[in-house]
Every structure is written in C-alpha cells, then in structure tokens.
Design an enzyme around this catalytic site. Structure first.
Site, PDB file in Angstrom:
ATOM      1  N   GLY A   1       0.784  -1.226   0.000  1.00  0.00           N
ATOM      2  CA  GLY A   1       0.000   0.000   0.000  1.00  0.00           C
ATOM      3  C   GLY A   1       0.812   1.270   0.000  1.00  0.00           C
ATOM      4  O   GLY A   1       0.562   2.160   0.821  1.00  0.00           O
TER       5      GLY A   1
ATOM      6  N   ASN B   1       0.760   3.686  -2.220  1.00  0.00           N
ATOM      7  CA  ASN B   1      -0.144   4.796  -2.525  1.00  0.00           C
ATOM      8  C   ASN B   1      -1.080   5.079  -1.357  1.00  0.00           C
ATOM      9  O   ASN B   1      -1.459   6.229  -1.123  1.00  0.00           O
ATOM     10  CB  ASN B   1      -0.933   4.503  -3.797  1.00  0.00           C
ATOM     11  CG  ASN B   1      -0.205   4.962  -5.037  1.00  0.00           C
ATOM     12  OD1 ASN B   1       0.108   6.135  -5.191  1.00  0.00           O
ATOM     13  ND2 ASN B   1       0.091   4.030  -5.931  1.00  0.00           N
TER      14      ASN B   1
ATOM     15  N   HIS C   1      -3.266   4.302 -12.041  1.00  0.00           N
ATOM     16  CA  HIS C   1      -2.704   3.357 -13.011  1.00  0.00           C
ATOM     17  C   HIS C   1      -1.339   3.865 -13.461  1.00  0.00           C
ATOM     18  O   HIS C   1      -1.187   5.058 -13.755  1.00  0.00           O
ATOM     19  CB  HIS C   1      -3.635   3.218 -14.216  1.00  0.00           C
ATOM     20  CG  HIS C   1      -3.152   2.222 -15.225  1.00  0.00           C
ATOM     21  ND1 HIS C   1      -3.176   0.865 -14.993  1.00  0.00           N
ATOM     22  CD2 HIS C   1      -2.628   2.392 -16.464  1.00  0.00           C
ATOM     23  CE1 HIS C   1      -2.693   0.232 -16.058  1.00  0.00           C
ATOM     24  NE2 HIS C   1      -2.352   1.143 -16.956  1.00  0.00           N
TER      25      HIS C   1
END
Length: 216
Positions: free
Chosen positions: A14, A16, A111
C-alpha cells in the site's frame, strides 16, 4: 468542513495508501481515511494503517465461492463504516460491474501509465519496448471497463535512454504518490465534475481539465 469518509482497498504494502493517509492528516484536506480494507490477511499495509489509528478490515476473497458473495461482503463492511468514497491502491482483484456501478463517480484508481495508453499489466516494459519518450501515471474514476473511466489527474515522466522497467517504475511511482492525493481532494471536495466521459475541474479551464505535470 465535512470530510468525506474514504476507504482504501489494498492487497499488499500500500505505498499509494501511505501517500493518501499522509495527505489526509492536513486539517483542510476534504477526505478522511476512515478504513483500510484488504482481500489479503497478511497485507503489509494493514499494519501501517493500524499504526496510524485507522480502522482495518480483512475480507479474504479466497473465503468465498465467487466474486459476488465476496463483493457483497466488502460492500457490507463499507456500509457499516459509512464510507462515501473508495480509493483502489494496489487492490489486485477485478471488480464486477455490480460493485463498480454502485460506486460510480465515487471510486478512484491509480494506473502506472498515461491512459488510455498501456491499459493492463506490465506497463513499463511495454512502454520501453515501444520506445515512447513520455510515460507516466493516471488517476481516474473507475468504470466497469478495466483501466478506463474519466481521468482526474495525470503526471508525465520523461523516458531515459538507459531506463529499465525498474527505474522507470520508480519514477512513475513518485508521481503516483503526488497526484493521487490531489485527485482524491478534487473528488472529495466536489471540484472534479464528471461530464460524459471527461472530468472538468471547477475553477480551471474546461480544456485540459485533468492535471498534467511537465515531463521530468
């Protein structure tokens, strides 16, 4: 200021997620990270979130007979925590149209490519193989089609002649960490307005409303 209760869905460390949690510590940030949910019981990001005082929950996809019961279990958890926005951050499960439509306009994903180019996996390898000069990252609202949906923010990086997939990925990831909190703030504040297949940013020109950094 009413802050939007936000859940982050993860499957691993994780990174981000950490950038979102850090940004949300600011008093004027319009989203509150209220839950971190993982489909993997030993996801490293869960320990970090717990240490930050954030509620965590595991819904193991392997414990369910199919996608629908798994997603309905996730939905029940999200509802029980009063979640208003969802951020996907390395969540390695394809989501059904039922789940996505329920969260349409309220679920974000990041993305590692400049969409609509290089949807799917192995984006950095494919970009290098094609010899592109500019690569980057995109934050978008999630729709049933994979790696599609209205674009909220993008950041570009220059592709160097000596880049490997690993070095390029590292620079792109830095940009993901920069633009994801910004995109969440735009969504949570209501400044990111979906108009058809595009996002307009309130207070910014209609043309090029998505945020694009200079190539670096």
């Amino acid at each position: 200021m009413s802050r939007k209760r936000t859940a982050i869905l993860i499957s691993g460390r994780g990174s981000n997620m950490r950038s979102l949690v850090s940004a949300a510590k600011a008093e004027d940030f319009p989203a509150e990270i209220a839950l971190v949910l993982s489909n993997v019981g030993d996801a490293a990001g869960l320990e970090f979130a717990s240490g930050e005082g954030i509620a965590t929950k595991v819904v193991e996809h392997k414990s369910f007979a199919g996608r629908e019961p798994f997603e309905r279990a996730m939905q029940a958890v999200l509802e029980s925590h009063g979640i208003e926005l969802v951020c996907l951050a390395g969540f390695m499960r394809l989501l059904s149209p039922w789940f996505v439509e329920h969260w349409r306009g309220r679920m974000l994903n990041v993305h590692p490519a400049l969409l609509p180019s290089y949807r799917g996996l192995h984006t950095h390898e494919r970009a290098l193989a094609d010899g592109v000069k500019i690569h980057g990252a995109t934050v978008h609202f999630v729709v049933p089609e994979m790696d599609a949906g209205p674009i909220i923010a993008q950041a570009a990086v220059a592709v160097r002649g000596d880049d490997t997939p690993e070095t390029l990925a590292a620079r792109v990831l830095e940009q993901e960490h920069r633009i994801y909190p910004r995109a969440l703030a735009l969504a949570a504040s209501g400044a990111a307005i979906v108009q058809g297949e595009r996002v307009a940013i309130a207070g910014e020109p209609a043309v090029g409303a998505a945020l694009v950094s200079p190539a670096i």
